[in-house]
Every structure is written in C-alpha cells, then in structure tokens.
Design an enzyme around this catalytic site. Structure first.
Site, PDB file in Angstrom:
ATOM      1  N   GLU A 172     -24.415 -67.742  83.081  1.00 51.14           N
ATOM      2  CA  GLU A 172     -23.977 -69.244  82.805  1.00 51.14           C
ATOM      3  C   GLU A 172     -22.491 -69.542  83.215  1.00 51.14           C
ATOM      4  O   GLU A 172     -21.801 -70.447  82.747  1.00 51.14           O
ATOM      5  CB  GLU A 172     -23.970 -69.504  81.290  1.00 51.14           C
ATOM      6  CG  GLU A 172     -25.340 -69.323  80.529  1.00 51.14           C
ATOM      7  CD  GLU A 172     -26.519 -69.973  80.860  1.00 51.14           C
ATOM      8  OE1 GLU A 172     -26.324 -70.445  82.200  1.00 51.14           O
ATOM      9  OE2 GLU A 172     -27.448 -69.946  80.295  1.00 51.14           O
ATOM     10  N   LEU A 178     -31.550 -71.640  89.508  1.00 52.81           N
ATOM     11  CA  LEU A 178     -30.456 -72.260  90.080  1.00 52.81           C
ATOM     12  C   LEU A 178     -29.569 -71.283  91.038  1.00 52.81           C
ATOM     13  O   LEU A 178     -29.651 -71.698  92.316  1.00 52.81           O
ATOM     14  CB  LEU A 178     -29.463 -72.869  89.061  1.00 52.81           C
ATOM     15  CG  LEU A 178     -28.167 -73.251  89.401  1.00 52.81           C
ATOM     16  CD1 LEU A 178     -28.502 -74.744  90.347  1.00 52.81           C
ATOM     17  CD2 LEU A 178     -27.026 -73.647  88.367  1.00 52.81           C
ATOM     18  N   THR A 206     -19.331 -67.275  85.587  1.00 55.80           N
ATOM     19  CA  THR A 206     -18.279 -66.036  85.338  1.00 55.80           C
ATOM     20  C   THR A 206     -17.042 -66.739  84.373  1.00 55.80           C
ATOM     21  O   THR A 206     -16.752 -67.935  84.387  1.00 55.80           O
ATOM     22  CB  THR A 206     -17.998 -65.386  86.351  1.00 55.80           C
ATOM     23  OG1 THR A 206     -16.887 -66.242  87.279  1.00 55.80           O
ATOM     24  CG2 THR A 206     -19.289 -65.025  87.470  1.00 55.80           C
ATOM     25  N   GLY A 261     -16.136 -42.833  67.960  1.00 53.78           N
ATOM     26  CA  GLY A 261     -15.417 -41.542  68.878  1.00 53.78           C
ATOM     27  C   GLY A 261     -16.453 -41.131  69.446  1.00 53.78           C
ATOM     28  O   GLY A 261     -17.331 -41.936  70.296  1.00 53.78           O
ATOM     29  N   ARG A 321     -17.994 -42.169  57.405  1.00 56.79           N
ATOM     30  CA  ARG A 321     -17.394 -40.931  57.850  1.00 56.79           C
ATOM     31  C   ARG A 321     -16.098 -40.601  57.301  1.00 56.79           C
ATOM     32  O   ARG A 321     -14.989 -41.318  57.080  1.00 56.79           O
ATOM     33  CB  ARG A 321     -16.982 -41.436  59.266  1.00 56.79           C
ATOM     34  CG  ARG A 321     -16.247 -40.371  60.135  1.00 56.79           C
ATOM     35  CD  ARG A 321     -17.155 -39.238  60.418  1.00 56.79           C
ATOM     36  NE  ARG A 321     -16.552 -38.472  61.517  1.00 56.79           N
ATOM     37  CZ  ARG A 321     -17.016 -37.144  61.784  1.00 56.79           C
ATOM     38  NH1 ARG A 321     -18.081 -36.617  61.382  1.00 56.79           N
ATOM     39  NH2 ARG A 321     -16.248 -36.287  62.901  1.00 56.79           N
ATOM     40  N   GLY A 380     -23.889 -67.817  93.605  1.00 59.06           N
ATOM     41  CA  GLY A 380     -24.212 -68.210  92.125  1.00 59.06           C
ATOM     42  C   GLY A 380     -23.281 -69.243  91.526  1.00 59.06           C
ATOM     43  O   GLY A 380     -23.552 -69.979  91.062  1.00 59.06           O
ATOM     44  N   SER A 381     -21.993 -68.869  91.685  1.00 53.51           N
ATOM     45  CA  SER A 381     -20.871 -69.774  91.000  1.00 53.51           C
ATOM     46  C   SER A 381     -20.696 -71.173  91.955  1.00 53.51           C
ATOM     47  O   SER A 381     -20.459 -72.365  91.396  1.00 53.51           O
ATOM     48  CB  SER A 381     -19.534 -69.337  91.191  1.00 53.51           C
ATOM     49  OG  SER A 381     -19.516 -68.234  90.199  1.00 53.51           O
ATOM     50  N   ILE A 439     -32.765 -64.570  88.197  1.00 49.79           N
ATOM     51  CA  ILE A 439     -33.662 -65.508  87.220  1.00 49.79           C
ATOM     52  C   ILE A 439     -33.885 -64.829  86.355  1.00 49.79           C
ATOM     53  O   ILE A 439     -34.940 -63.876  86.264  1.00 49.79           O
ATOM     54  CB  ILE A 439     -34.710 -65.937  88.145  1.00 49.79           C
ATOM     55  CG1 ILE A 439     -33.975 -66.681  89.435  1.00 49.79           C
ATOM     56  CG2 ILE A 439     -35.359 -67.194  87.269  1.00 49.79           C
ATOM     57  CD1 ILE A 439     -32.898 -67.795  89.123  1.00 49.79           C
ATOM     58  N   THR A 440     -33.387 -65.056  85.006  1.00 53.68           N
ATOM     59  CA  THR A 440     -33.960 -64.325  83.823  1.00 53.68           C
ATOM     60  C   THR A 440     -35.415 -64.956  83.597  1.00 53.68           C
ATOM     61  O   THR A 440     -35.815 -66.167  83.736  1.00 53.68           O
ATOM     62  CB  THR A 440     -33.119 -65.033  82.525  1.00 53.68           C
ATOM     63  OG1 THR A 440     -32.003 -64.459  82.747  1.00 53.68           O
ATOM     64  CG2 THR A 440     -33.529 -64.170  81.270  1.00 53.68           C
TER      65      THR A 440
END
Length: 379
Positions: free
Chosen positions: A363, A126, A365, A339, A268, A132-133, A158-159
C-alpha cells in the site's frame, strides 16, 4: 493481553466480541499449519463473510454493516493478532470493493451483496513490474473495441491473484499520465486474464501473491467504474483507506508479538527469577507496549477523521508509516526477548518478524509515505 477499547456503540462492542470468538476458534488453531503448507484458507474467508466481516464499512442497502472505520480497523487488528494473512486478505478484499461501492454505476453496485457476502473474493490490480510506487506511469493498456475494452499488459504483486473471483484492473485508456487511467471490473475466468505462478515470499505464505498477464482480455464496456480517466483518482482515494487497513494489521501483529514475549518472559527463569524482573528486559517490553499503544492511537485518530468526513490522507500516511515501522521493531524485539528460542519456528515470533517486513512495503512503501508527509509540510 486485554486491550481497553472505547467504542461508539454497544453494537460495536458486540461486533468485536464476535470477531474475537471467531478469531480464537477459526484462525488461531489453523495458522501454523496453513502457513507451513502455503495454503490459502478460503473457507475461513467465507466464514468471515457470512458473519458480516467482509463488508463492515459499506452501506446496509448493499449487504454491508455500515460500521465506522474506527470499528472496522479494530476488527482487522483482532484478526491480525491471530493470523496476519487473513487480516490482510480482509483488508485487500475491502479495498477491492471500494471502487464499485464509491464510483460504480447502479448496475455495478447491484453486485455488491455478493461481493461482500463471503462467496466472492477480490483483487486490486494496480502495481506493475516496472513501477509500483509510480502508479501514474502504468503501462497496461485498454483499447475500446465496440462494446468491449481489450486489455493488454502485466500486473505484479497482486494479492489473491490466483484465487480472486473479481479484479479491479487499472489500465491506460488515454494519454500518458494520471489523467489517462481508467478502472475496469473483470471476472475470474475472463479469457486472456492469466494469473502466473505465485511468488515465494518471506512471510504471509498462506496468501498467494503473483503477477497477472492480460493477453487481449475482453472486458465489457459497462464494467467501466466511473468514467474514463478517473482511474487514478479511484486508486489513490482507495489507497488512503487501504493504508489504514495495513496500519491496523501492523498493530494487531505487534500486539500478538508483545503478548507472546510478555508471557514467555514471565515464565522463563534465569538466576532464580523470571526474566521479566530484570530491568534490561522489563524496559524493553515497556517500550514495546508503549509503541503498540501509540500506533493504535495514531491509526484510530486517522480513522475518526475519515468517519467525520474530514481530510485524512496525510494522517493515514503517518499511521501506515509509524505502525508498520513499529511492528518491525516490536517483532524483532520479541525475538530478542526469547533469545535462541525466538529464532526457531517452534515459537511464532519468528514468523511474526518475517511477516512484519511486508507491512513496510505494501500500500505504498514507507519511503513513499515519508514523501507524502514531507510534501504536505512543504505546502
């Protein structure tokens, strides 16, 4: 840390137990190595597919599990608590199946069993370099040439770009604006579809993200999903569900960070006692735990609206916004709990913090989510 869950069926409890077992055996022992190498765990996704985890919300007649979104999102949460890139891959793949499952012709739906069985992986094309938006302004164009569409343009961020077996390609087949956008289903290896070199990302390094160039790529006309001009509707309705997936991933990542920080703070010692017993640190952990629980509740409330067939778009935006902002805060606080130790790669909270950032971006922002929510209030 064990999370108390209220699920709709005994089958759902069994499913989450199976997911936990797979995540502990297949994901947790491998994540550090694959993230360091920047290698996508394709066999892990095949394993999850064979276990039925890649088609959870889809009908049984197509090989899915017909599970409510409420259950599917909790599966994603468990996966994300072990390996965010894998959970994101499942979420993106589930999003990539949505157009065919919801809008596709019967001919296209015949492909669903192989899509969700684990052997094929999907990508959702897309976003573009210049927008993008603003999805309605996309420039990738498809012109009709006989019984084919000829696609030209570039997609970005693109993933699975370099490893996907099929692509949902959102492109312009008509005039400017949302009404001129259509969606095509394309196969890997189609001449003219050219994935580019993967981006060098801050986190999720085992998840390949890249641009895809379309150089007069010819896609058969019968691969049109729905009808011409409904692509924008397909994209937006799919993203409502996708935002819930990202919210669940954020909850899982934050839960992992909380669990690790609590374990470290118990062990710790400073000034003769565990650091968790110091109020300043104990209160910080208490706030982290509360934020995780609140994000989980908001996400599952939106999922239940979806399952009930009620409007849920605004609640999905709220869930994605709150959960991803929460994950950024909680992972940052987890680093603070450790830390100096939290700032080195010997401990996973360093990776958790880098990974959380992308959840505020994908998906839509979080600024877009705020715009969606504020406009709904104005109405």
């Amino acid at each position: 840390m064990t999370v108390d869950r209220i699920l709709p069926t005994d089958e759902a409890y069994d499913l989450l137990a199976l997911t936990t077992e797979l995540a502990d055996r297949e994901l947790a022992p491998r994540v550090a190595e694959f993230e360091t190498r920047g290698e996508f765990p394709r066999e892990v996704l095949r394993t999850l597919g064979r276990a039925g985890l890649l088609g959870l919300p889809y009908p049984e007649e197509y090989g899915g599990a017909a599970q409510p979104y409420e259950v599917y999102l909790q599966v994603l949460e468990i996966l994300a608590s072990r390996w965010l890139a894998v959970a994101e891959a499942v979420s993106v793949h589930t999003l990539s199946v949505y157009p065919v499952a919801t809008y596709g012709s019967e001919q296209l739906r015949e492909r669903l069993p192989e899509m969700i069985g684990g052997e094929l992986l999907g990508a959702y094309c897309l976003s573009e370099p210049q927008g993008g938006s603003d999805a309605a302004a996309l420039a990738t164009r498809a012109r009709r040439d006989g019984d084919e569409f000829v696609v030209s343009g570039t997609k970005a961020w693109i993933t699975h770009a370099t490893i996907a077996d099929f692509y949902n390609v959102f492109c312009r087949t008509g005039s400017s604006g949302a009404s001129g956008i259509s969606c095509l289903l394309a196969d890997r290896g189609t001449p003219g579809i050219l994935p580019q070199t993967p981006e060098r990302t801050m986190g999720l390094r085992s998840s390949p993200v890249a641009q895809i160039a379309f150089d007069d790529a010819r896609i058969p006309a019968d691969r049109l999903i729905g009808t011409e001009g409904v692509g924008f509707t397909i994209a937006m309705t799919a993203l409502d569900s996708g935002r819930l997936g990202i919210a669940a991933c954020a909850v899982g990542l934050a839960q992992a960070a909380l669990d690790y920080a609590v374990s470290y703070a118990r062990e710790r010692e400073q000034f003769g006692r565990s650091i968790i017993d110091f109020q300043g640190l104990g209160f910080l952990l208490a706030d982290m735990a509360t934020q995780v629980s609140a994000a989980r509740a908001l996400t599952l409330t939106a999922a239940r609206l979806r399952d009930a067939g009620r409007p849920y778009s605004i609640e999905a935006a709220k869930a994605k916004l709150f959960a991803s902002d929460m994950a950024m805060r909680v992972t940052t606080d987890a680093v603070q709990v450790l830390g100096g130790a939290g700032y080195v790669a010997d401990h996973p909270v360093e990776r958790f913090m880098r990974e959380a950032k992308v959840l505020q971006i994908v998906e839509g922002t979080n600024q877009i989510q705020r715009m969606v929510i504020s406009r709904s209030l104005a109405r």
